[in-house]
Design an enzyme around this catalytic site. Structure first.
Site, PDB file in Angstrom:
ATOM      1  N   GLU A 286       0.824  -1.211   0.000  1.00 31.62           N
ATOM      2  CA  GLU A 286       0.000   0.000   0.000  1.00 31.62           C
ATOM      3  C   GLU A 286       0.860   1.264   0.000  1.00 31.62           C
ATOM      4  O   GLU A 286       0.426   2.309  -0.470  1.00 31.62           O
ATOM      5  CB  GLU A 286      -0.934   0.029   1.222  1.00 31.62           C
ATOM      6  CG  GLU A 286      -2.219  -0.738   1.005  1.00 31.62           C
ATOM      7  CD  GLU A 286      -3.276  -0.480   2.077  1.00 31.62           C
ATOM      8  OE1 GLU A 286      -3.006   0.241   3.054  1.00 31.62           O
ATOM      9  OE2 GLU A 286      -4.376  -1.021   1.929  1.00 31.62           O
ATOM     10  N   HIS A 307       9.235 -26.299  -1.341  1.00 26.84           N
ATOM     11  CA  HIS A 307       8.626 -27.431  -2.034  1.00 26.84           C
ATOM     12  C   HIS A 307       7.423 -26.998  -2.869  1.00 26.84           C
ATOM     13  O   HIS A 307       6.643 -27.843  -3.309  1.00 26.84           O
ATOM     14  CB  HIS A 307       8.227 -28.508  -1.017  1.00 26.84           C
ATOM     15  CG  HIS A 307       9.420 -29.083  -0.318  1.00 26.84           C
ATOM     16  ND1 HIS A 307       9.977 -30.298  -0.641  1.00 26.84           N
ATOM     17  CD2 HIS A 307      10.198 -28.559   0.672  1.00 26.84           C
ATOM     18  CE1 HIS A 307      11.037 -30.519   0.120  1.00 26.84           C
ATOM     19  NE2 HIS A 307      11.197 -29.468   0.929  1.00 26.84           N
ATOM     20  N   LYS A 421     -14.128  -0.442  -3.941  1.00 30.91           N
ATOM     21  CA  LYS A 421     -15.207  -0.103  -2.996  1.00 30.91           C
ATOM     22  C   LYS A 421     -16.342   0.597  -3.723  1.00 30.91           C
ATOM     23  O   LYS A 421     -17.512   0.272  -3.536  1.00 30.91           O
ATOM     24  CB  LYS A 421     -14.684   0.831  -1.906  1.00 30.91           C
ATOM     25  CG  LYS A 421     -13.773   0.189  -0.903  1.00 30.91           C
ATOM     26  CD  LYS A 421     -13.465   1.183   0.206  1.00 30.91           C
ATOM     27  CE  LYS A 421     -12.304   0.730   1.046  1.00 30.91           C
ATOM     28  NZ  LYS A 421     -11.791   1.780   1.915  1.00 30.91           N
TER      29      LYS A 421
HETATM   30  O1  PA5 Z   1      -3.567   1.024   5.800  1.00 29.13           O
HETATM   31  C1  PA5 Z   1      -4.706   1.430   5.650  1.00 29.13           C
HETATM   32  O2  PA5 Z   1      -4.987   2.623   5.779  1.00 29.13           O
HETATM   33  C2  PA5 Z   1      -5.835   0.478   5.312  1.00 29.13           C
HETATM   34  O3  PA5 Z   1      -5.396  -0.817   5.124  1.00 29.13           O
HETATM   35  C3  PA5 Z   1      -6.874   0.485   6.426  1.00 29.13           C
HETATM   36  O4  PA5 Z   1      -6.245   0.079   7.616  1.00 29.13           O
HETATM   37  C4  PA5 Z   1      -8.031  -0.456   6.099  1.00 29.13           C
HETATM   38  O5  PA5 Z   1      -8.604  -0.100   4.873  1.00 29.13           O
HETATM   39  C5  PA5 Z   1      -9.094  -0.380   7.201  1.00 29.13           C
HETATM   40  O6  PA5 Z   1      -9.543   0.920   7.354  1.00 29.13           O
HETATM   41  P1  PA5 Z   1     -10.315   1.367   8.662  1.00 29.13           P
HETATM   42  O7  PA5 Z   1      -9.434   1.212   9.825  1.00 29.13           O
HETATM   43  O8  PA5 Z   1     -10.698   2.797   8.405  1.00 29.13           O
HETATM   44  O9  PA5 Z   1     -11.536   0.482   8.776  1.00 29.13           O
END
Ligand code: PA5
Length: 446
Positions: A286, A307, A421
């Site tokens: 990310e 393996h 989303k």
């Molecule tokens: O790193 C990030 O920002 C995302 O992976 C969020 O943690 C994830 O989308 C969950 O979001 P939230 O904590 O708002 O539910």
């Protein structure tokens, strides 16, 4: 506690100049972190977090963990992405992947709301039968669909089983300090709440209440976790790359990227690292995977995956390098005994421990993969305890931020996560998405 970064096995794949040439950019990235720590919009709150955190909340986390340990058999932790991976990775690293099967007197911890599977949710509901249950709902935004759905179901379960009042004492909510649906619900219902700081993004949040409450409830020592991270924060703040293994790692992974490597494999030789590999994948995926750039982070556990993936790593397309985390001292080992008839031919190993054999597997693999064109970077930690974990977490967080800046991306946003989303909401008929829905339905193959 110690962490050693060994790049010697990869030396043949790098030229002196590869790293020298990156020094000015590492230095600039160091400055960016140092100079913007106090800018709330820069999402650099993780950098000083190991010493600059809300001590009163930290005590409340420990008190809540104690209460959970006293009145709960099963703690359901609901969250996704950064709101789940760190806690699960830490618990499995510290207690082993079988932690829910081994009775150590602490509550079992199950993770829900990190997928949209009815079967997975029903399985966790079955686990709750005849057990005392509490729930920790974690969402920074307080609006994420997957955990919101799971929480609706578990909240109803708790309220039907215990009544609204007792259920309220079994719900712990970790979210924004003021905003979001979850915060409003927590205020209305009197659930104990913990804060995800504004300046800490989800994937950097394991050392906030997001990770700390489940980790403490599982019986792990969060004081030691924070002190390990605090030592790391000090050690890895040295601008000189030759004295800072964290920056050296960040530089080398960028050097490999520039030389055409496309994949970084997080490698471990212990099953307790599997979820840490998942946490690593999110952190780097990310943070760096944007603007059509970035190393693709993958994870394997050896010797298991030698393996399955071993053939490709040895001999397939030459696009990867490995970052292997190994452990110097194991707290649990097995000695191979001598057998009189040596029917299985294993007596050459008599008297040896499994950790010795594992070490030889590591050495043999590193050299074989180097011969095949896949270099290995090695991070050695002392043992699998809280202090070493705190240090390791901080090492990867800081290296990720520095590496992202060197790559030329913003390591703290994740615009790409929104696309699925929006489509999902449109296809589910969420109000406001009507035009998108019409367009998507034309493109769907019926
Ligand atoms: O790193 C990030 O920002 C995302 O992976 C969020 O943690 C994830 O989308 C969950 O979001 P939230 O904590 O708002 O539910």
């Amino acid at each position: 506690m110690s962490l050693e970064f060994v790049s010697d096995y990869a030396a043949a794949f790098l030229r002196e100049n590869d790293i020298e040439g990156l020094k000015p950019q590492i230095s600039a990235a160091h400055k960016t972190v140092a100079e913007n720590k106090n800018d709330i919009t820069a999402f650099l709150g993780w950098a000083d977090l190991p010493f600059d955190y809300d001590k009163a909340e930290f005590d409340r986390i420990k008190a809540a963990a104690k209460k959970i340990q006293s009145d709960t058999d099963v703690l359901i932790v609901i969250g996704i992405g950064g709101s789940y991976l760190g806690a699960r990775a830490a618990i499995e690293f510290l207690k082993g992947p079988m932690y829910n099967e081994i009775d150590d007197g602490f509550p079992k911890v199950y993770f829900s709301g990190n997928n949209i599977s009815g079967a997975a949710l029903n399985d966790i509901l079955k686990v709750c039968e005849n057990k005392r249950v509490s729930v920790n709902i974690i969402s920074k935004s307080g609006t994420t669909t997957e955990p919101a759905i799971a929480f609706r179901i578990f909240r109803k379960y708790l309220e039907e089983r215990y009544g609204k009042k007792e259920a309220a004492g079994r719900i712990y909510c970790t979210t924004d300090k003021a905003r979001g649906t979850l915060k409003e619900l927590a205020n209305e219902n009197g659930w104990e709440s913990f804060v995800v700081p504004d300046n800490v993004g989800g994937r950097y949040s394991v050392l906030t209440a997001v990770g700390l409450l489940p980790i403490a409830a599982a019986g792990c020592d969060i004081d030691k976790l924070m002190s390990g991270a605090a030592c790391a924060a000090k050690d890895y703040d040295i601008p000189d790359i030759d004295k800072n293994p964290c920056y050296k790692y960040a530089a080398i992974r960028n050097a490999f990227y520039r030389k055409g490597k496309q994949i970084e494999l997080f490698v471990s030789y212990e099953p307790r690292f599997v979820m840490l590999g998942e946490w690593f994948k999110q952190l780097y995926g990310e943070s760096e995977g944007k603007d059509n750039k970035g190393l693709f982070p993958a994870a394997v556990t050896f010797s298991t995956d030698l393996h399955s993936m071993g053939q490709f790593i040895q001999d397939g397309t030459r696009i990867m390098f490995e970052t292997a985390v190994t452990v110097n001292n194991t707290d649990s080992d097995v000695v191979i005994e001598k057998e009189e008839n040596n029917g299985d031919g294993l007596n050459f190993l008599a008297g040896k421990t499994l950790s010795y054999v594992n070490q030889k597997a590591f050495e043999g693999t590193v050299l074989a993969h180097a011969d095949g064109g896949t270099p290995t970077l090695n991070i050695k930690i002392d043992k699998c305890d809280e202090e070493n974990l705190g240090r390791l977490i901080y090492f990867f967080e800081k290296a990720c931020a520095i590496s992202g800046y060197v790559l030329g991306v913003n390591p703290f946003d994740q615009p790409g996560v929104e696309a699925y989303k929006k489509n999902m909401f449109a296809l589910l008929g969420k109000p406001g998405y009507e035009d998108r829905k019409a367009d998507l339905e034309k493109r769907l193959i019926k």
